[in-house]
Design a protein around this motif. Structure first.
Motif, short mmCIF file in Angstrom:
data_model
loop_
_atom_site.label_atom_id
_atom_site.label_comp_id
_atom_site.label_asym_id
_atom_site.label_seq_id
_atom_site.Cartn_x
_atom_site.Cartn_y
_atom_site.Cartn_z
N UNK A 193 36.39 -67.17 -71.83
CA UNK A 193 36.36 -68.56 -71.38
C UNK A 193 37.70 -68.92 -70.75
N UNK A 194 37.71 -69.11 -69.42
CA UNK A 194 38.99 -69.35 -68.76
C UNK A 194 39.59 -70.70 -69.13
N UNK A 195 38.77 -71.67 -69.56
CA UNK A 195 39.32 -72.96 -70.00
C UNK A 195 40.14 -72.77 -71.27
N UNK A 196 39.63 -71.96 -72.22
CA UNK A 196 40.40 -71.65 -73.42
C UNK A 196 41.72 -70.98 -73.03
N UNK A 197 41.65 -70.04 -72.12
CA UNK A 197 42.87 -69.33 -71.70
C UNK A 197 43.88 -70.30 -71.09
N UNK A 198 43.42 -71.16 -70.21
CA UNK A 198 44.34 -72.07 -69.51
C UNK A 198 44.97 -73.08 -70.47
N UNK A 199 44.21 -73.53 -71.47
CA UNK A 199 44.73 -74.58 -72.36
C UNK A 199 45.55 -74.04 -73.52
N UNK A 200 45.30 -72.80 -73.94
CA UNK A 200 45.96 -72.27 -75.13
C UNK A 200 47.19 -71.42 -74.83
N UNK A 201 47.16 -70.66 -73.74
CA UNK A 201 48.09 -69.54 -73.58
C UNK A 201 49.48 -69.95 -73.13
N UNK A 202 50.48 -69.21 -73.64
CA UNK A 202 51.79 -69.19 -73.00
C UNK A 202 51.71 -68.27 -71.77
N UNK A 203 51.03 -67.11 -71.96
CA UNK A 203 50.73 -66.22 -70.85
C UNK A 203 49.30 -65.72 -70.98
N UNK A 204 48.72 -65.39 -69.83
CA UNK A 204 47.36 -64.87 -69.76
C UNK A 204 47.40 -63.47 -69.16
N UNK A 205 46.62 -62.57 -69.75
CA UNK A 205 46.39 -61.24 -69.17
C UNK A 205 44.94 -61.22 -68.71
N UNK A 206 44.73 -61.14 -67.40
CA UNK A 206 43.37 -61.07 -66.86
C UNK A 206 43.00 -59.60 -66.71
N UNK A 207 41.85 -59.21 -67.31
CA UNK A 207 41.42 -57.81 -67.28
C UNK A 207 40.05 -57.69 -66.63
N UNK A 213 44.57 -56.98 -64.30
CA UNK A 213 44.57 -57.49 -62.93
C UNK A 213 45.79 -58.36 -62.64
N UNK A 214 46.21 -59.13 -63.64
CA UNK A 214 47.37 -60.02 -63.45
C UNK A 214 47.86 -60.51 -64.80
N UNK A 215 49.17 -60.65 -64.93
CA UNK A 215 49.78 -61.23 -66.12
C UNK A 215 50.68 -62.37 -65.66
N UNK A 216 50.55 -63.53 -66.30
CA UNK A 216 51.40 -64.65 -65.92
C UNK A 216 51.07 -65.89 -66.72
N UNK A 217 51.83 -66.94 -66.49
CA UNK A 217 51.51 -68.22 -67.13
C UNK A 217 50.19 -68.73 -66.54
N UNK A 218 49.50 -69.62 -67.26
CA UNK A 218 48.28 -70.19 -66.69
C UNK A 218 48.50 -70.80 -65.30
N UNK A 219 49.63 -71.47 -65.11
CA UNK A 219 49.92 -72.09 -63.81
C UNK A 219 50.10 -71.03 -62.73
N UNK A 220 50.84 -69.94 -63.05
CA UNK A 220 51.04 -68.86 -62.08
C UNK A 220 49.70 -68.29 -61.62
N UNK A 221 48.85 -68.00 -62.58
CA UNK A 221 47.58 -67.34 -62.27
C UNK A 221 46.65 -68.28 -61.51
N UNK A 222 46.69 -69.55 -61.86
CA UNK A 222 45.85 -70.53 -61.17
C UNK A 222 46.32 -70.74 -59.73
N UNK A 223 47.63 -70.87 -59.56
CA UNK A 223 48.17 -71.20 -58.24
C UNK A 223 48.31 -69.99 -57.32
N UNK A 224 48.53 -68.80 -57.91
CA UNK A 224 48.78 -67.61 -57.10
C UNK A 224 48.00 -66.41 -57.63
N UNK A 230 40.63 -62.31 -59.77
CA UNK A 230 41.31 -63.35 -60.54
C UNK A 230 40.99 -64.72 -59.97
N UNK A 231 40.98 -64.83 -58.65
CA UNK A 231 40.68 -66.11 -58.00
C UNK A 231 39.29 -66.61 -58.38
#
Length: 349
Positions: A193-207, A213-224, A230-231
């Motif tokens: 659930x990407x909403x859980x990831x965005x609201x809970x995480x300091x960092x997210x690992x998308x697999x 596929x990408x490691x970063x803060x929720x804002x990093x992954x959302x914006x870039x 990942x998009x």
């Protein structure tokens, strides 16, 4: 110190690769979320950290120890599962207390630790009840309290909210975030659930398919987002992705033409987020197409049209009114767009 390091960790079953060359350092006290669709390798990664699965290759460090050869009970981790795993014959108090008995914690400490854990998840009035007398949300809180009472070095949470209804998910999510802040324990949380990831995480690992596929803060992954996977996975709604051709700085596709790019000519995938686009005056937008569907969201109206070989959307004002089939123009300036390689899906701008 509960820093966790995974160095070239892989898991294979014969020819099938569950996790492929996973490398990551999880900081002490960090809340890290492993995010991806079913079968992407996120739960397998967590199970290797817990010791429930053996890594085929690589090393797993928890603090200053390599734990590959340690039994789960010796890794000082506490797990919270999707299935609550409560003992039906024990009341809530005894369920929470059970890990202390197993680990031979002095009995004189039991009551204080159980009551502290119970208070943190607001279970004090239910301590005498059996699990069958509790709601799903209350049972999940018992499972959380049972993990808290151990005072572990690491919390591992495997989709703990997926059995709860939407309203309970929101409240329990807030409780988990607050608990991690209070307890200051390194936490790894698995979800699709990407909403859980965005609201809970300091960092997210998308697999995906066992590969990070990408490691970063929720804002990093959302914006870039690093690629089209990942998009398309992050955001509600996900990023709109259109196929087309770039020529002389102009992107063109079905029902769409957007100028102002500094990008090489050739086939390309263009992405934009619904909330970044706007409804334009008739014929003044970069997309002009008939409305495919309308969704009233309360705070906005979501409009979907077909363009660039895909169904794409724009978030309009809540007072926007039209009918399916009416023509609509959507303003998508080049400054809000993301460009991806048409073949590999990798981000190029």
């Amino acid at each position: 110190m509960a820093e966790i390091r995974l160095e070239h960790v892989s898991k294979r079953w014969g020819a099938f690769v569950g996790v492929d060359d996973f490398n990551l350092t999880i900081a002490d006290r960090e809340f890290l979320v492993l995010l991806g669709p079913s079968g992407c390798g996120k739960t397998t990664t967590m199970r290797m950290i817990a010791g429930l699965e053996d890594a085929t290759d690589g090393k797993i460090h928890i603090g200053d120890r390599v734990v590959n050869d340690l039994d789960p009970k010796d890794r000082d981790v506490a797990m919270v599962f999707q299935s609550y795993g409560l003992y039906p014959n024990m009341n809530v108090y005894e369920n929470i207390r059970f890990p202390l008995k197993v680990r031979k914690v002095p009995e004189s400490e039991h009551d204080a630790r159980v009551m502290r854990a119970s208070a943190m998840v607001e279970l004090d009035e239910f301590l005498h009840r059996k699990p069958a007398e509790l709601s799903g949300g209350q049972r999940q809180r018992v499972a959380l309290a049972r993990a808290i009472v151990r005072e572990p070095t690491v919390f591992l949470m495997d989709e703990p909210l997926s059995n709860l209804d939407a309203k309970l998910r929101v409240s329990t999510r807030a409780q988990i975030k607050n608990l991690q802040h209070e307890l200051k324990v390194t936490t790894i949380y698995v979800t699709h659930d990407q909403i859980e990831a965005m609201t809970l995480a300091d960092r997210v690992v998308v697999m995906n398919k066992g590969v990070v596929q990408q490691v970063g803060t929720p804002t990093d992954i959302y914006d870039n987002p690093a690629n089209t996977f990942v998009a398309s996975f992050i955001g509600s709604p996900a990023m709109n992705l259109m196929s087309g051709t770039m020529s002389g700085g102009v992107f063109t596709g079905d029902n769409v033409s957007i100028a102002g790019f500094d990008a090489p000519d050739g086939p390309i995938t263009l992405g934009y987020r619904a909330e970044d686009a706007t409804v334009a005056e008739a014929g003044q937008g970069q997309i002009t197409a008939p409305i495919y569907t309308l969704e009233l969201l309360g705070d906005a109206t979501m409009i979907a049209v077909k363009a660039g070989g895909a169904l794409v959307s724009v978030k309009a004002h809540k007072e926007f009114r039209a009918e399916i089939g009416d023509m609509v123009s959507i303003n998508i300036p080049s400054s809000i767009c993301h460009l991806f390689d048409a073949e590999s899906g990798a981000r190029i701008g």
